[in-house]
Design an enzyme around this catalytic site. Structure first.
Site, PDB file in Angstrom:
ATOM      1  N   GLY A  59       0.788  -1.227   0.000  1.00  0.00           N
ATOM      2  CA  GLY A  59       0.000   0.000   0.000  1.00  0.00           C
ATOM      3  C   GLY A  59       0.814   1.269   0.000  1.00  0.00           C
ATOM      4  O   GLY A  59       0.368   2.301  -0.508  1.00  0.00           O
ATOM      5  N   LYS A  98      13.637  -1.431  -0.069  1.00  0.00           N
ATOM      6  CA  LYS A  98      12.251  -0.998   0.105  1.00  0.00           C
ATOM      7  C   LYS A  98      12.184   0.506  -0.136  1.00  0.00           C
ATOM      8  O   LYS A  98      12.852   1.293   0.534  1.00  0.00           O
ATOM      9  CB  LYS A  98      11.737  -1.319   1.507  1.00  0.00           C
ATOM     10  CG  LYS A  98      10.302  -0.845   1.756  1.00  0.00           C
ATOM     11  CD  LYS A  98       9.893  -1.012   3.209  1.00  0.00           C
ATOM     12  CE  LYS A  98       9.567  -2.450   3.534  1.00  0.00           C
ATOM     13  NZ  LYS A  98       9.018  -2.587   4.923  1.00  0.00           N
ATOM     14  N   ASP A 144       0.315  -6.317  11.991  1.00  0.00           N
ATOM     15  CA  ASP A 144       0.141  -6.614  10.560  1.00  0.00           C
ATOM     16  C   ASP A 144       0.690  -7.999  10.233  1.00  0.00           C
ATOM     17  O   ASP A 144       1.408  -8.177   9.247  1.00  0.00           O
ATOM     18  CB  ASP A 144       0.848  -5.540   9.731  1.00  0.00           C
ATOM     19  CG  ASP A 144       0.384  -5.531   8.271  1.00  0.00           C
ATOM     20  OD1 ASP A 144      -0.728  -6.037   7.997  1.00  0.00           O
ATOM     21  OD2 ASP A 144       1.126  -5.029   7.403  1.00  0.00           O
TER      22      ASP A 144
END
Length: 288
Positions: free
Chosen positions: A17, A34, A135
C-alpha cells in the site's frame, strides 16, 4: 539508485500500500531495497504518515534484525523525500503466493510456523515495553530459496505504555486477520497478534490464503466447525503417513482454535504458541 538500476520496474517483486520492494545488488551481493512511494509527498498528511511508517520500520526493524527469522536491515538512506531501506537478500517469495505455499510438505510448514512464532514472541518480550506488530499476514512473511521464513514490515508496530496491559489503537485492519477486539473498540494487547497468527496458521493448514479459500468455497468466513479433515490441504494429507503426524494435525488444529478465540484472555501467549510448535517440530524425525 545503482543497486536497482535506477529503480527499474523489472526489479520490483512486491507492491504494497505504501512501498515497493526491489531486487538489487551491492558489490555483487544480492540485496532487497524498500522504497516508499514518493508520489505521496504531494499530500502533506499522507506523506507524513508514510514518513512515520518508514522511520518506525527502520527503528524497530533494525532492533529486530538480531533475530534469525526477521529480514535483516543493512542500512538506509535518509536523504530522499521518503526513507529508503536496504535489507539482506531473503528471497522474493511470499507466504501469500499459493504456488509458494501449496507444494510445501507438512514438516516445512510446521518449521515456518515455529520460526515465525519465535520472531513474534521476541517482538513481544525482548524490549523494555511489549511491541505489537499489528500486521501479521502472509504479505509480511518472505521465504528464501530454502523456505526459511523472515518477518518484515514493522512500520505499523505500536508499543504498550509502561504499566499498562493494553494500548489505544485506531488502526484499520483487514477483516481476515484483525482480532475481534479491533471491531469492538480500540484497545488492544499482544493477543491481537496471537489472533492474526492463528489466521496464518490456518492458511498453512489449508494451503492458500483465507481470501482465496473463502472465494473458492463461497464463504464469508472460516468457522471453527470448518476445521475438519476436508479443510486440510491435500498435500499435507498425502505426505502425512506416520501416526504422530496425524496426531500433530489434531494438536495443530486445537492450537489454531485457541489462537482464534474471540476472548483475548483465552488465547495463549506467543511464547506458549512457540513452545507448542517447537515440540511438534522436534518430534518429527523424517527429513524435509
Amino acid at each position: 539508485m545503482k543497486a536497482t538500476n535506477n529503480f527499474d520496474e523489472c526489479q520490483v517483486f512486491m507492491r504494497a500500500g505504501s512501498f515497493d520492494m526491489y531486487k538489487g545488488s551491492l558489490k555483487d551481493c544480492p540485496i532487497i531495497i524498500k522504497k516508499y512511494y514518493s508520489f505521496s509527498v504531494k499530500n502533506y498528511d499522507i506523506a507524513n504518515s508514510c514518513r512515520h511508517l518508514a522511520y518506525k520500520d527502520i527503528a524497530i526493524g533494525s532492533s529486530m534484525s538480531a533475530h534469525r527469522n526477521v529480514l535483516k536491515v543493512l542500512g538506509c538512506c535518509l536523504e530522499t523525500e521518503l526513507p529508503i531501506i536496504v535489507y539482506e537478500f531473503g528471497g522474493t517469495k511470499f507466504l501469500k503466493d499459493k504456488e509458494c505455499l501449496s507444494p510445501l510438505p507438512w514438516k516445512c510448514r510446521l518449521k515456518i510456523a515455529r520460526d515465525l512464532a519465535s520472531a513474534i514472541a521476541y517482538l513481544h518480550t525482548a524490549f523494555p515495553r511489549p511491541i505489537i506488530h499489528r500486521d501479521i499476514t502472509p504479505h509480511t512473511v518472505i521465504l528464501n530459496r530454502n523456505n526459511v521464513a523472515k518477518l518484515i514490515d514493522f512500520g505499523r508496530c505500536i508499543s504498550i505504555p509502561r504499566g499498562e496491559s493494553h494500548v489505544e489503537d485506531g488502526l484499520r485492519v483487514t477483516s481476515f486477520y484483525g482480532a475481534p477486539e479491533y471491531f469492538k473498540g480500540n484497545r488492544i494487547s499482544e493477543k491481537a497478534d496471537v489472533y492474526s497468527f492463528g489466521r496464518l496458521l490456518l492458511e498453512l493448514l489449508i494451503g492458500e490464503t483465507l481470501y482465496d479459500f473463502c472465494k473458492k468455497h463461497n464463504k464469508r468466513w472460516v468457522e471453527h466447525k470448518d476445521l475438519s479433515s476436508d479443510i486440510v490441504d491435500s498435500i499435507i494429507l498425502t505426505s502425512t503417513n506416520i501416526e504422530i503426524e496425524q496426531e500433530q494435525l489434531l494438536d495443530f488444529k486445537t492450537l489454531v482454535i485457541r489462537c482464534l478465540s474471540t476472548d483475548e484472555e483465552q488465547r495463549p501467549t506467543m511464547i506458549e504458541v512457540g513452545k507448542q510448535l517447537s515440540k511438534m517440530y522436534q518430534s518429527l524425525q523424517s527429513p524435509h
